[in-house]
Design an enzyme around this catalytic site. Structure first.
Site, mmCIF file in Angstrom:
data_model
loop_
_atom_site.group_PDB
_atom_site.id
_atom_site.type_symbol
_atom_site.label_atom_id
_atom_site.label_comp_id
_atom_site.label_asym_id
_atom_site.label_seq_id
_atom_site.Cartn_x
_atom_site.Cartn_y
_atom_site.Cartn_z
ATOM 1 N N GLU A 202 0.914 -1.174 -0.124
ATOM 2 C CA GLU A 202 0.037 0.130 -0.042
ATOM 3 C C GLU A 202 0.965 1.357 -0.078
ATOM 4 O OE1 GLU A 202 -2.684 -0.066 3.295
ATOM 5 O OE2 GLU A 202 -3.281 -2.048 2.925
ATOM 6 N N CYS B 33 5.308 -6.998 7.899
ATOM 7 C CA CYS B 33 6.154 -6.728 9.051
ATOM 8 C C CYS B 33 6.357 -7.751 10.042
ATOM 9 C CB CYS B 33 5.641 -5.147 9.476
ATOM 10 S SG CYS B 33 6.765 -4.645 10.701
ATOM 11 N N CYS C 286 3.854 -5.131 16.403
ATOM 12 C CA CYS C 286 3.091 -4.062 16.941
ATOM 13 C C CYS C 286 1.823 -4.525 17.159
ATOM 14 C CB CYS C 286 2.986 -2.701 16.502
ATOM 15 S SG CYS C 286 4.831 -2.252 16.306
ATOM 16 N N GLY D 159 6.009 -2.056 7.345
ATOM 17 C CA GLY D 159 7.306 -2.515 7.367
ATOM 18 C C GLY D 159 8.179 -1.347 8.154
ATOM 19 N N GLU D 160 9.543 -2.199 8.531
ATOM 20 C CA GLU D 160 10.253 -1.385 9.441
ATOM 21 C C GLU D 160 11.364 -0.974 8.586
ATOM 22 O OE1 GLU D 160 11.134 -0.053 12.700
ATOM 23 O OE2 GLU D 160 12.585 0.685 11.547
ATOM 24 N N SER E 219 10.481 6.420 9.206
ATOM 25 C CA SER E 219 9.664 6.360 10.366
ATOM 26 C C SER E 219 10.252 4.705 10.844
ATOM 27 C CB SER E 219 8.298 6.215 10.231
ATOM 28 O OG SER E 219 7.481 5.658 11.287
ATOM 29 N N SER F 174 8.516 6.034 16.407
ATOM 30 C CA SER F 174 7.108 5.510 16.934
ATOM 31 C C SER F 174 7.267 5.068 18.457
ATOM 32 C CB SER F 174 6.845 4.450 15.965
ATOM 33 O OG SER F 174 6.676 4.734 14.849
ATOM 34 N N LEU F 175 6.828 6.137 19.255
ATOM 35 C CA LEU F 175 6.910 5.855 20.498
ATOM 36 C C LEU F 175 5.936 5.142 21.203
ATOM 37 C CD1 LEU F 175 9.288 6.403 22.659
ATOM 38 C CD2 LEU F 175 8.270 8.686 23.151
ATOM 39 N N HIS F 176 4.525 5.720 20.805
ATOM 40 C CA HIS F 176 3.342 5.038 21.214
ATOM 41 C C HIS F 176 3.002 4.844 22.673
ATOM 42 C CE1 HIS F 176 2.958 5.143 16.832
ATOM 43 N NE2 HIS F 176 3.735 4.108 16.971
ATOM 44 N N ASN G 5 -6.889 4.277 13.936
ATOM 45 C CA ASN G 5 -7.654 3.840 12.918
ATOM 46 C C ASN G 5 -8.220 2.458 13.204
ATOM 47 O OD1 ASN G 5 -8.066 6.089 10.936
ATOM 48 N ND2 ASN G 5 -5.954 5.355 10.263
HETATM 49 S S1 SF4 Z 1 6.827 -1.366 12.811
HETATM 50 FE FE1 SF4 Z 1 5.248 -0.213 11.817
HETATM 51 S S2 SF4 Z 1 4.457 -1.706 10.152
HETATM 52 FE FE2 SF4 Z 1 5.674 -2.609 11.555
HETATM 53 S S3 SF4 Z 1 4.278 -3.498 13.003
HETATM 54 FE FE3 SF4 Z 1 5.112 -1.878 13.952
HETATM 55 S S4 SF4 Z 1 3.558 -0.489 13.354
HETATM 56 FE FE4 SF4 Z 1 3.330 -1.941 11.836
#
Ligand code: SF4
Length: 371
Positions: free
Chosen positions: A113, A133, A137, A182-183, A214, A237-239, A313
Site C-alpha cells: 500500500e 512486517c 506491534c 514495514g520497519e 519512521s 514511533s514511541l506510542h 484507525n
Molecule cells: S513497525 Fe510499523 S508496520 Fe511494523 S508492526 Fe509496527 S507499526 Fe506495523
C-alpha cells in the site's frame, strides 16, 4: 535478527526474483549503473541521463515512449530489462482530503500500500518498505501475517514514480514519508539506496529535508543513519511513555528500552541538526490518559522534539483497540503543549480510505483466499 516477539522471515532475498525472471529492473539503478549497462550495449554514456529521466522523472510504462532513444536501443532494453516493478491493483480516492490510497501488485504477486496526499503546499506520499512486517506491534494490521520479504530499492522508489504519474501535468511529488508497512531500518541498505535515488536531480529530485524515515525504535539502525550525513527527518514511533506499556504495544521495546531509544533519537537530532518527530498512536483507554500525556511531556521536555498524535484507525484484526473521541485527543494535546512540547494531530483521511495501514492489503488477501 531473531529476538523475542519478532516473527520469522518467510522469503529471504528479493533479488532472486529478478534473477529468476532473467531480466534486470531499470528502476532501482543509479545513473552510473545505467551508463554501465548502456556501455555494455555499445551505446554512449550520455544516453544514461535520457534513460534515467524516462524511468524516474517521466515514469513511462513502455519502452516505445522513450522517443529520444534510438529504436534499436529500445528493443534491446526491452529484451534485457524490466521497466516498471509495480502495477496498480486498486486506488481509492477521498475527495474531501484529496487523498488516494493505492494497492500495488509486485512481480511475485505480493501487494503493498502507498498513499498520495495533495495539499496546498505540495504533494506528499507515504510509502512501504517491506511486504508485511515482523515487528509485531499489537495495534497494527501490517504485521498480522508477519514479514513476507523486504522490498528492493527499485520497488520502494517505483511507488513514488507510479503515484507521480497520477498527478496533473506540471505537478510533482515534493515530500516522502517512509511510514507505510514495514520497519525501514530492518531493510536498511535498500531503503538508503532508494532515498539516494529519490534525491537524484534528473529523477524525482526530492530534497533530503523532505524525506522522513519512521522507525519503531531499532537503536543500532538509528545510530547508523545518524552517521550517513543526510539531513533526512527521523520519526520515532514511541506510542507509550513507559517501558511497561510500550512492551505491551511493541515487542521491539523488549530489546531496546525507552531510555536507549530516546537517547538514540536525541543523538540523531544532535548529529543532523534535524528536529525528531515522535509518533504517538492514541488508543482509547490504553495510552491516551492524562497520566500518559504528562509522562510523555516529562520525557520530551526541553529536547528538539515534535509530537505527532495519531488517533487510532480501527483495525479489523484488532477489535480490542478503539479510536478515542476528540475530547480525549484534545486533552492529551493540551497537556503536551502546556509543557512546551510542539504537538500536532494527524488529520483523518475519512471514509473507506481511512482504513489503517496494511488493512487494504489484508482485505485483498482475504478476498483472494475466498475465491
Ligand atoms: S513497525 Fe510499523 S508496520 Fe511494523 S508492526 Fe509496527 S507499526 Fe506495523
Amino acid at each position: 535478527m531473531q529476538e523475542p516477539g519478532y516473527m520469522p522471515l518467510k522469503i529471504a532475498d528479493p533479488a532472486l526474483l529478478f534473477e529468476a525472471l532473467g531480466k534486470t529492473p531499470l528502476v532501482g539503478m543509479t545513473p552510473d549503473e545505467m551508463a554501465d549497462l548502456l556501455a555494455e550495449l555499445g551505446e554512449p554514456r550520455f544516453r544514461a541521463r535520457q534513460l534515467f529521466q524516462w524511468v524516474y522523472q517521466k515514469g513511462v510504462k513502455d519502452f516505445a515512449a522513450m522517443t529520444n532513444l534510438p529504436a534499436r536501443l529500445r528493443e534491446r532494453l526491452a529484451e534485457r530489462t524490466i521497466l516498471r516493478l509495480l502495477e496498480t491493483e486498486t486506488a481509492q480516492y477521498d475527495q474531501k482530503t484529496s487523498t488516494t490510497k493505492f494497492l500495488f501488485r509486485l512481480h511475485d504477486g505480493s501487494k503493498v500500500e502507498s498513499v498520495l496526499m495533495r495539499q496546498s503546499w505540495g504533494n506528499s506520499v507515504c510509502i512501504t518498505t517491506q511486504v508485511g512486517c515482523r515487528m509485531g506491534c499489537t495495534f497494527c494490521a501490517s504485521t498480522v501475517g508477519g514479514l513476507v520479504r523486504n522490498l528492493t530499492a527499485g520497488e520502494i522508489v517505483d511507488q513514488i514514480v507510479m503515484m507521480q504519474r497520477e498527478l496533473p501535468e506540471g505537478e510533482r511529488v515534493s515530500s516522502v514519508v517512509l511510514m507505510g508497512s514495514g520497519e525501514p531500518l530492518e531493510n536498511y541498505d535498500h531503503v538508503l539506496r532508494a532515498i539516494r535515488l529519490m534525491h537524484e536531480p534528473d529523477g524525482l529530485n526530492i530534497g533530503y529535508r523532505h524525506i522522513t524515515i519512521s522507525t519503531s525504535g531499532i537503536v543500532p539502525g538509528m545510530l547508523k543513519l545518524a552517521e550517513e550525513g543526510l539531513p533526512i527527518t527521523l520519526a520515532l514511533s514511541l506510542h507509550a511513555p513507559t517501558n511497561e506499556l510500550r512492551r505491551q504495544l511493541m515487542p521491539v521495546a523488549r530489546i531496546w528500552p525507552i531510555e536507549e531509544v530516546l537517547a538514540a533519537a536525541r543523538a540523531y537530532g544532535e548529529k543532523t541538526g534535524r528536529r525528531v518527530t515522535y509518533e504517538y498512536i492514541l488508543i482509547e483507554e490504553v495510552n491516551d490518559g492524562p497520566e500518559e500525556a504528562a509522562a510523555l511531556a516529562r520525557l520530551l521536555k526541553g529536547s528538539l522534539a515534535h509530537v505527532n498524535l495519531i488517533p487510532m484507525n480501527p483495525v479489523d484484526e484488532r477489535p480490542q483497540y478503539r479510536r478515542p473521541g476528540q475530547e480525549r485527543v484534545n486533552r492529551f494535546k493540551a497537556i503536551l503543549e502546556s509543557s512546551g512540547v510542539a504537538t500536532t494531530v494527524r488529520r483523518s483521511m475519512g471514509g473507506e480510505i481511512d482504513a489503517a495501514c496494511g488493512q487494504l492489503r489484508n482485505r485483498a488477501q482475504r478476498r483472494q483466499q475466498r475465491r
